[in-house]
Write a protein that holds these residues in place. Structure first.
Motif, PDB file in Angstrom:
ATOM      1  N   GLY A   1       5.483  20.384 -46.466  1.00  0.00           N
ATOM      2  CA  GLY A   1       5.927  19.306 -45.893  1.00  0.00           C
ATOM      3  C   GLY A   1       4.739  18.632 -44.686  1.00  0.00           C
ATOM      4  O   GLY A   1       4.636  18.262 -44.437  1.00  0.00           O
ATOM      5  N   LEU A   2       3.510  19.121 -45.672  1.00  0.00           N
ATOM      6  CA  LEU A   2       2.245  18.535 -45.504  1.00  0.00           C
ATOM      7  C   LEU A   2       2.033  17.722 -45.318  1.00  0.00           C
ATOM      8  O   LEU A   2       2.446  17.180 -46.647  1.00  0.00           O
ATOM      9  CB  LEU A   2       0.816  19.130 -46.051  1.00  0.00           C
ATOM     10  CG  LEU A   2      -0.807  19.512 -45.772  1.00  0.00           C
ATOM     11  CD1 LEU A   2      -0.220  19.973 -44.256  1.00  0.00           C
ATOM     12  CD2 LEU A   2      -1.226  19.736 -46.077  1.00  0.00           C
ATOM     13  N   ARG A   3       1.102  16.494 -44.518  1.00  0.00           N
ATOM     14  CA  ARG A   3       0.925  15.739 -44.588  1.00  0.00           C
ATOM     15  C   ARG A   3      -0.342  15.064 -44.277  1.00  0.00           C
ATOM     16  O   ARG A   3      -1.474  15.452 -43.009  1.00  0.00           O
ATOM     17  CB  ARG A   3       1.751  14.304 -43.668  1.00  0.00           C
ATOM     18  CG  ARG A   3       3.117  14.456 -44.634  1.00  0.00           C
ATOM     19  CD  ARG A   3       3.843  13.423 -45.788  1.00  0.00           C
ATOM     20  NE  ARG A   3       5.232  13.822 -46.091  1.00  0.00           N
ATOM     21  CZ  ARG A   3       5.147  14.764 -46.889  1.00  0.00           C
ATOM     22  NH1 ARG A   3       4.703  15.548 -47.516  1.00  0.00           N
ATOM     23  NH2 ARG A   3       6.917  14.644 -47.351  1.00  0.00           N
TER      24      ARG A   3
ATOM     25  N   LEU B   1       7.218  21.612 -38.364  1.00  0.00           N
ATOM     26  CA  LEU B   1       7.085  22.735 -38.518  1.00  0.00           C
ATOM     27  C   LEU B   1       7.428  23.955 -38.606  1.00  0.00           C
ATOM     28  O   LEU B   1       6.780  25.032 -37.927  1.00  0.00           O
ATOM     29  CB  LEU B   1       6.215  22.155 -36.742  1.00  0.00           C
ATOM     30  CG  LEU B   1       4.753  22.924 -36.303  1.00  0.00           C
ATOM     31  CD1 LEU B   1       3.959  23.267 -36.994  1.00  0.00           C
ATOM     32  CD2 LEU B   1       4.745  22.705 -34.495  1.00  0.00           C
ATOM     33  N   ASP B   2       8.919  23.328 -37.299  1.00  0.00           N
ATOM     34  CA  ASP B   2       9.518  25.333 -37.304  1.00  0.00           C
ATOM     35  C   ASP B   2       9.562  26.030 -38.980  1.00  0.00           C
ATOM     36  O   ASP B   2       9.097  26.943 -38.639  1.00  0.00           O
ATOM     37  CB  ASP B   2      10.695  24.844 -36.519  1.00  0.00           C
ATOM     38  CG  ASP B   2       9.966  24.768 -35.111  1.00  0.00           C
ATOM     39  OD1 ASP B   2       9.346  24.868 -34.681  1.00  0.00           O
ATOM     40  OD2 ASP B   2      11.477  23.933 -34.805  1.00  0.00           O
ATOM     41  N   ALA B   3       9.815  25.377 -40.187  1.00  0.00           N
ATOM     42  CA  ALA B   3      10.266  25.618 -41.073  1.00  0.00           C
ATOM     43  C   ALA B   3       9.042  25.989 -41.364  1.00  0.00           C
ATOM     44  O   ALA B   3       8.580  27.173 -42.214  1.00  0.00           O
ATOM     45  CB  ALA B   3      10.777  24.707 -42.036  1.00  0.00           C
ATOM     46  N   MET B   4       7.302  25.500 -41.608  1.00  0.00           N
ATOM     47  CA  MET B   4       6.475  25.350 -41.733  1.00  0.00           C
ATOM     48  C   MET B   4       6.107  27.343 -40.482  1.00  0.00           C
ATOM     49  O   MET B   4       5.317  28.576 -41.651  1.00  0.00           O
ATOM     50  CB  MET B   4       5.533  24.762 -41.643  1.00  0.00           C
ATOM     51  CG  MET B   4       4.117  25.286 -42.055  1.00  0.00           C
ATOM     52  SD  MET B   4       4.108  25.518 -44.058  1.00  0.00           S
ATOM     53  CE  MET B   4       2.454  26.334 -44.457  1.00  0.00           C
ATOM     54  N   LEU B   5       6.259  27.600 -40.033  1.00  0.00           N
ATOM     55  CA  LEU B   5       6.476  28.434 -38.922  1.00  0.00           C
ATOM     56  C   LEU B   5       6.703  30.278 -39.613  1.00  0.00           C
ATOM     57  O   LEU B   5       5.937  30.737 -39.705  1.00  0.00           O
ATOM     58  CB  LEU B   5       5.862  28.763 -37.969  1.00  0.00           C
ATOM     59  CG  LEU B   5       4.673  27.742 -36.920  1.00  0.00           C
ATOM     60  CD1 LEU B   5       5.460  26.975 -35.902  1.00  0.00           C
ATOM     61  CD2 LEU B   5       3.873  28.696 -36.996  1.00  0.00           C
TER      62      LEU B   5
ATOM     63  N   THR C   1       7.878  28.207 -55.498  1.00  0.00           N
ATOM     64  CA  THR C   1       8.671  27.513 -55.432  1.00  0.00           C
ATOM     65  C   THR C   1      10.008  27.933 -56.160  1.00  0.00           C
ATOM     66  O   THR C   1      11.169  26.544 -55.505  1.00  0.00           O
ATOM     67  CB  THR C   1       7.828  25.994 -56.098  1.00  0.00           C
ATOM     68  OG1 THR C   1       6.514  26.056 -55.906  1.00  0.00           O
ATOM     69  CG2 THR C   1       8.705  24.724 -56.155  1.00  0.00           C
ATOM     70  N   HIS C   2       9.897  28.144 -57.167  1.00  0.00           N
ATOM     71  CA  HIS C   2      11.216  28.250 -57.690  1.00  0.00           C
ATOM     72  C   HIS C   2      12.680  28.608 -57.228  1.00  0.00           C
ATOM     73  O   HIS C   2      13.414  28.484 -56.645  1.00  0.00           O
ATOM     74  CB  HIS C   2      11.325  29.236 -59.151  1.00  0.00           C
ATOM     75  CG  HIS C   2      10.538  28.681 -60.114  1.00  0.00           C
ATOM     76  ND1 HIS C   2      11.377  27.031 -60.465  1.00  0.00           N
ATOM     77  CD2 HIS C   2       9.708  28.170 -61.163  1.00  0.00           C
ATOM     78  CE1 HIS C   2      11.072  27.211 -61.855  1.00  0.00           C
ATOM     79  NE2 HIS C   2       9.214  27.247 -61.804  1.00  0.00           N
ATOM     80  N   LEU C   3      11.752  29.940 -56.484  1.00  0.00           N
ATOM     81  CA  LEU C   3      12.956  30.821 -55.483  1.00  0.00           C
ATOM     82  C   LEU C   3      12.947  29.900 -54.672  1.00  0.00           C
ATOM     83  O   LEU C   3      14.701  30.660 -53.426  1.00  0.00           O
ATOM     84  CB  LEU C   3      11.703  31.899 -55.237  1.00  0.00           C
ATOM     85  CG  LEU C   3      11.831  33.375 -56.003  1.00  0.00           C
ATOM     86  CD1 LEU C   3      10.954  33.915 -55.916  1.00  0.00           C
ATOM     87  CD2 LEU C   3      13.121  33.732 -56.844  1.00  0.00           C
ATOM     88  N   MET C   4      12.534  29.185 -53.368  1.00  0.00           N
ATOM     89  CA  MET C   4      12.417  28.298 -52.689  1.00  0.00           C
ATOM     90  C   MET C   4      13.515  26.996 -52.627  1.00  0.00           C
ATOM     91  O   MET C   4      14.114  25.755 -52.259  1.00  0.00           O
ATOM     92  CB  MET C   4      11.195  27.276 -51.988  1.00  0.00           C
ATOM     93  CG  MET C   4      10.554  29.047 -51.538  1.00  0.00           C
ATOM     94  SD  MET C   4       8.840  28.238 -50.911  1.00  0.00           S
ATOM     95  CE  MET C   4       9.712  27.206 -49.126  1.00  0.00           C
ATOM     96  N   GLY C   5      13.602  27.176 -53.989  1.00  0.00           N
ATOM     97  CA  GLY C   5      14.520  25.758 -54.348  1.00  0.00           C
ATOM     98  C   GLY C   5      13.981  24.215 -54.672  1.00  0.00           C
ATOM     99  O   GLY C   5      14.575  22.838 -54.714  1.00  0.00           O
ATOM    100  N   GLY C   6      13.000  24.234 -54.352  1.00  0.00           N
ATOM    101  CA  GLY C   6      11.964  22.892 -54.206  1.00  0.00           C
ATOM    102  C   GLY C   6      11.098  22.630 -53.354  1.00  0.00           C
ATOM    103  O   GLY C   6       9.953  21.920 -53.034  1.00  0.00           O
ATOM    104  N   SER C   7      11.527  23.363 -52.057  1.00  0.00           N
ATOM    105  CA  SER C   7      10.970  22.377 -50.721  1.00  0.00           C
ATOM    106  C   SER C   7      11.746  23.435 -49.731  1.00  0.00           C
ATOM    107  O   SER C   7      12.947  23.879 -49.910  1.00  0.00           O
ATOM    108  CB  SER C   7      10.958  21.263 -50.309  1.00  0.00           C
ATOM    109  OG  SER C   7      12.589  20.408 -50.009  1.00  0.00           O
ATOM    110  N   LEU C   8      10.983  23.739 -48.061  1.00  0.00           N
ATOM    111  CA  LEU C   8      11.252  24.043 -47.280  1.00  0.00           C
ATOM    112  C   LEU C   8      12.730  23.008 -46.720  1.00  0.00           C
ATOM    113  O   LEU C   8      13.337  21.864 -46.653  1.00  0.00           O
ATOM    114  CB  LEU C   8      10.751  24.212 -45.969  1.00  0.00           C
ATOM    115  CG  LEU C   8       9.296  24.564 -46.132  1.00  0.00           C
ATOM    116  CD1 LEU C   8       8.400  24.178 -45.399  1.00  0.00           C
ATOM    117  CD2 LEU C   8       9.404  25.912 -46.316  1.00  0.00           C
TER     118      LEU C   8
END
Length: 289
Positions: free
Chosen positions: A115-117, A224-228, A282-289
Motif C-alpha cells: 500500500g505504498l503511495r 501504516l499500522d499494518a505496514m509497521l 506475496t503468495h503467502l500474504m494473499g496478495g496484499s496487507l
C-alpha cells in the motif's frame, strides 16, 4: 602513502573491518547518518519535495553524489589505492545498482502488496516496470508511479542501513568466534542478521513516516499500522539477503578483493533473490496487507 596491512588479526569483538581501506570507508560512511537525517528533515519541512522533475531529481542527486562519492574520492586521493579499486567506490556502485533493480521492479510490490503511495504533483517523468505491478493505465492516478528521484534518494537510505548493519553484524560475529560450539555460532549469525534486518525494515517506516513525515502529502502507506507490523516482515526480506552478501565484499585485506564486474554480479544476485522472496511472500500474504 598506501594503507599498511595489519600483521595480526584484531582481537574478537571488533567493529570495523580488518581491511584498512574498508575500515576507513565504514567510518566515513557512518558520518552519512547525521547528514542524511538533517538533509531529509530539511527537504520535508521546507517543502522541497513539491518541485518539478528537474529539481526533484537534483535535490536527491545532491544528497548522494557530493557527500558519498566526491568527498571520499577527495579524502582518499593519496591513499595509494586507485579510486576504482577503493571500497568506498565499490560500495557506492553496489548500492546504486542494487537500488536500481529494487526501485524499478520491487517498488511495484510495495504499491500492490504493502500500500505504498508516491505523490509528486509537479513531476512529469516516471521510471518503473511496465509489466510488474499495477496497471499502467491507472497507476499514475492511484499514486503508484516511481519518479526518477527515488533512485538517487534510496541510495543514501540504503547506505545508512547497510553500513550500520554490517558493523553491528561484525561485532557480534567476531565476539562469537571464541565460542566452542559451531552450531551456536551459526545460529547467532542467523539471529543477528534477522534481527537487524527486521529493525531497519521497521525503522524506515517508523522514523520516516511516524517521526519525520506526519502530513503524508508526498509518500505514505494506505495502512501504516499494518505496514509497521506485517509489512516490516516483508521488507526485511530485502536485508536478510543483502546484509550478509555485502558484508563479504573486501572484508580481509589479504583475501579476495572484488572486481567491478563482481560488484555488479553480486548486487544483481541480491536483486534477483530478493525478487523471488517477496513474490513468494506475496503468495503467502494473499496478495496484499
Amino acid at each position: 602513502m598506501a594503507d599498511v596491512k595489519p600483521t595480526t588479526k584484531p582481537l574478537p569483538g571488533y567493529w570495523f573491518s580488518p581491511n584498512p581501506d574498508k575500515a576507513w570507508a565504514e567510518k566515513f560512511l557512518l558520518t552519512v547518518i547525521p547528514f542524511w537525517f538533517v538533509y531529509n528533515m530539511a527537504m520535508v519541512q521546507m517543502g522541497w519535495l513539491n518541485t518539478g522533475t528537474f529539481w526533484n531529481i537534483m535535490q536527491n542527486v545532491l544528497m548522494w553524489i557530493p557527500y558519498c562519492v566526491l568527498l571520499p574520492w577527495f579524502l582518499r586521493r593519496n591513499s595509494g589505492i586507485p579510486w576504482h579499486q577503493s571500497y568506498w567506490f565499490k560500495f557506492n556502485l553496489y548500492m546504486f545498482w542494487w537500488v536500481v533493480i529494487a526501485t524499478y521492479f520491487h517498488t511495484e510490490y510495495f504499491f500492490e502488496v504493502l500500500g505504498l503511495r508516491y505523490r509528486f504533483p509537479e513531476v512529469t517523468l516516471y521510471l518503473d516496470s511496465a509489466l510488474v505491478g499495477p496497471d499502467e493505465a491507472t497507476a499514475l492516478a492511484g499514486y503508484q508511479k516511481v519518479p526518477p528521484s527515488m533512485y538517487f534518494n534510496s541510495v543514501v537510505f540504503f547506505t545508512v542501513y547497510h553500513v550500520s548493519a554490517i558493523i553491528v553484524m561484525r561485532r557480534i560475529r567476531t565476539l562469537s568466534e571464541a565460542w566452542t560450539s559451531g552450531a551456536v555460532r551459526t545460529l547467532t549469525w542467523f539471529a543477528i542478521v534477522g534481527l537487524i534486518s527486521l529493525f531497519w525494515a521497521w525503522g524506515e517506516t517508523y522514523f520516516y513516516f511516524v517521526i519525520a513525515n506526519n502530513d503524508f502529502s508526498n509518500v505514505w502507506y494506505e495502512d501504516l499500522d499494518a505496514m509497521l507490523v506485517t509489512g516490516s516482515l516483508f521488507y526485511a526480506l530485502y536485508f536478510v539477503v543483502a546484509f550478509p552478501n555485502l558484508y563479504r565484499m573486501d572484508e580481509d585485506s589479504d583475501g579476495e578483493l572484488w572486481s567491478i564486474g563482481r560488484v555488479f554480479i553480486e548486487a544483481s544476485f541480491v536483486g534477483m533473490i530478493t525478487l523471488l522472496l517477496i513474490d513468494l511472500a506475496t503468495h503467502l500474504m494473499g496478495g496484499s496487507l
